[in-house]
Design a protein around this motif. Structure first.
Motif, short mmCIF file in Angstrom:
data_model
loop_
_atom_site.label_atom_id
_atom_site.label_comp_id
_atom_site.label_asym_id
_atom_site.label_seq_id
_atom_site.Cartn_x
_atom_site.Cartn_y
_atom_site.Cartn_z
N SER A 173 33.91 42.58 40.98
CA SER A 173 34.96 43.42 41.58
C SER A 173 34.44 44.85 41.67
CB SER A 173 36.19 43.44 40.67
OG SER A 173 36.94 42.30 40.82
N ALA A 174 35.27 45.71 42.22
CA ALA A 174 34.98 47.15 42.22
C ALA A 174 35.35 47.72 40.85
CB ALA A 174 35.81 47.81 43.31
N LYS A 231 42.10 52.75 40.36
CA LYS A 231 41.04 51.80 40.71
C LYS A 231 40.20 52.34 41.87
CE LYS A 231 43.29 47.35 39.98
NZ LYS A 231 43.56 46.10 40.71
N THR A 290 39.12 50.74 44.36
CA THR A 290 39.68 50.22 45.63
C THR A 290 40.80 51.12 46.13
OG1 THR A 290 39.14 48.01 44.84
CG2 THR A 290 40.62 48.13 46.74
N GLU A 330 33.37 46.81 45.90
CA GLU A 330 32.69 45.60 45.43
C GLU A 330 31.22 45.63 45.88
OE1 GLU A 330 35.93 45.74 45.93
OE2 GLU A 330 36.57 44.30 44.43
N PHE A 337 35.76 39.90 47.17
CA PHE A 337 36.82 40.53 47.95
C PHE A 337 36.64 40.53 49.46
CE2 PHE A 337 39.30 44.79 48.51
CZ PHE A 337 40.50 44.12 48.69
N ARG A 389 44.67 41.74 48.39
CA ARG A 389 44.37 42.48 47.15
C ARG A 389 44.14 41.51 45.98
NH1 ARG A 389 45.13 48.03 46.43
NH2 ARG A 389 43.73 47.63 44.69
N GLY A 390 43.23 41.89 45.12
CA GLY A 390 42.90 41.03 43.98
C GLY A 390 41.99 39.88 44.39
N GLY A 391 41.44 39.98 45.60
CA GLY A 391 40.74 38.83 46.19
C GLY A 391 39.34 38.53 45.68
N SER A 392 38.85 39.27 44.71
CA SER A 392 37.53 38.90 44.17
C SER A 392 37.58 37.56 43.46
CB SER A 392 37.02 39.97 43.19
OG SER A 392 36.78 41.15 43.89
N ASP A 393 38.74 37.24 42.88
CA ASP A 393 38.92 35.91 42.29
C ASP A 393 38.70 34.83 43.34
OD1 ASP A 393 39.69 36.78 39.80
OD2 ASP A 393 41.84 36.44 40.10
N1 ASP Z 1 39.09 45.43 44.13
C1 ASP Z 1 40.04 44.63 44.83
C2 ASP Z 1 41.46 45.03 44.43
O1 ASP Z 1 41.64 45.93 43.64
C3 ASP Z 1 39.79 43.18 44.65
C4 ASP Z 1 39.72 42.68 43.22
O2 ASP Z 1 39.53 43.46 42.29
O3 ASP Z 1 39.83 41.48 43.01
O4 ASP Z 1 42.38 44.46 44.96
#
Ligand code: ASP
Length: 451
Positions: free
Chosen positions: A36-37, A47, A49, A120, A182, A196-200
């Motif tokens: 992730s970032a 963050k 991002t 990222e 991501f 958002r949160g897409g590194s998973d």
């Molecule tokens: N950096 C991105 C976010 O904050 C993706 C991630 O962390 O999964 O949404």
């Protein structure tokens, strides 16, 4: 081969990078690293991002953006300096960001995705440089090179099936590969981010594509808890959870693993382990296809706010062929997706995410339902929370519903709706969103009396 993914808090600072490197190099099977970032270093931190989104918005607004640009750079400077990496790593980041701004400054959506994904992208390069400095053979692999092909809708990428075959080829590489999470590339060669949160999601796709033996998802908790740890002290820690249970809980507010991230690993049956970067010795929580049932029927309880219910009454609704379809068609033409449709003899409700019904849509939908479906009554009820009780064991246990309703009744929570799917893995209660936390706590204490 294991694919390991590290979330933003695991990579927020130079110290965190050291922990991550120890984890990666501590197991030769950890061959692919998804990052992730840099995330939050402390409670009120921002963050990377979000800093990048601010930068993009500042450019889009036509305002001076030097400060926003430097805010982003500062996050990388702190990490690169702490790790003692070459100055060139930083100047490359500056050049890359400048290039992206120049390339996309006239296209708002593409600029947003190009900048949003830079957190990222640059972090993966820093990680590869750091592993190399430590003497581990490592390479940064861009999603383009990896063949991460996605659809072309900005901010809402979906993986294309051919990406999995491309990713499989990475198995031939011998060094540790560091891939930014991501985002992917579309066939039109655009950078497109996942939600958002897409590194998973990236981690899961990579693990599925490589047919990894395990997808380790490192975050900042020792395990997945049965309830939000901000609501209950020392909540029950899950050792194992099935994909299905995790999907239900992720849907209803469990933030620990992105709900869209499950699909790729489910399809390829790759087990997932949620672990803690700050405490890697802890066994973590395994997400698996099947688990040995234990004595407890319920494994997790969660709630999510922001729903509304369209409630309508129509006599003899059950005898009218096509009634449900016509109702849902109205929503379809308004571009609205629905979540659930509980129904009675002469009434039906459709539960939606509240944010979809804004800017005059509410009145239009109601009047269309009145006119086109000739109903006796229709109204919209807002501020609804859905509380979900989840557990594979519920299917074999008598009395779960009575225990749940008794707990809610004792706590004085008014139940507005009850819904249970055919899988019997979950039971859902609609409550006023002011009661959501109380509902979750009372259900938790009813089903986990010893914790
Ligand atoms: N950096 C991105 C976010 O904050 C993706 C991630 O962390 O999964 O949404």
């Amino acid at each position: 081969m294991k694919v390991v993914k590290f979330g933003g808090s695991s990579l927020a600072s130079g110290e965190q990078f050291e922990k991550v490197a120890r984890i990666v190099t501590g197991d030769p099977e950890r061959r692919v690293v998804v990052v992730s970032a840099p995330g939050k270093r402390f409670e009120d931190d921002i963050k990377t991002t979000d800093l990048l989104i601010t930068l993009a918005n500042t450019i889009i607004a036509g305002d001076a953006y030097t400060e926003a640009f430097e805010d982003v750079l500062e996050r990388f400077t702190a990490i690169v300096t702490y790790l003692g990496l070459d100055e060139a790593v930083l100047s490359d980041i500056r050049t890359k960001l400048t290039e992206r701004i120049e390339t996309y400054k006239h296209d708002e959506d593409r600029l947003m995705d190009a900048l949003k994904s830079s957190g990222e992208n640059e972090n993966a390069k820093v990680m590869a440089a750091y592993l190399t400095k430590l003497g581990t053979k490592a390479s940064y692999v861009s999603p383009d090179e990896a063949g991460m092909l996605v659809t072309d809708e900005p901010g809402n990428a979906r993986i294309l099936p051919e990406a999995y075959d491309h990713l499989y080829r990475l198995r031939e590489r011998e060094e540790v590969l560091v891939i930014p999470g991501f985002f992917g590339y579309s066939k039109e060669n655009n950078i497109v981010t996942f939600p958002r949160g897409g590194s998973d999601i990236t981690g899961s796709i990579v693990a599925a594509g490589l047919q990894a033996s395990l997808y380790e998802n490192f975050t900042d908790v020792d395990s997945v808890y049965s309830v939000n740890p901000n609501l209950v002290e020392n909540p029950h820690e899950m050792k194992e959870i099935t994909y299905r249970e995790m999907r239900e809980l992720a849907y209803s507010g469990f933030g620990v693993f992105h709900d869209e991230a499950l699909l790729p690993v489910v399809e390829k049956k790759v087990p997932v382990c949620i672990k803690n970067t700050n405490h890697p010795e802890a066994p973590g929580t395994m997400i698996v296809d099947n688990r040995v049932p234990d004595k407890m029927p319920v494994l997790g309880i969660a709630s999510d706010k922001g729903f509304l219910s369209i409630n309508l009454t129509k006599y003899l609704m059950n005898r009218q062929v096509g009634f449900g379809r016509r109702l849902l068609e109205i929503l379809e033409t308004e571009g609205i997706s629905f979540e659930h449709t509980p129904s009675g003899i002469d009434n039906m409700s459709v539960i939606l995410r509240e944010h979809q019904v804004q800017n005059g849509k509410e009145e239009r939908i109601l009047s269309r339902i009145r006119q086109e479906l000739d109903v006796v009554d229709v109204s919209i009820e807002r501020n609804l929370a859905l509380v979900m009780v989840v557990g594979e064991g519920m299917a074999r246990t008598v009395g779960v519903a009575s225990k749940a309703t008794a707990a809610l009744g004792d706590a004085g929570v008014n139940i507005k709706m009850i819904n249970q799917g055919s899988s019997e893995t979950s039971m859902m209660f609609g409550v006023d969103d002011r009661d959501a936390n109380l509902a979750v706590k009372s259900l938790y204490h009813a089903f986990f009396p010893n914790d």
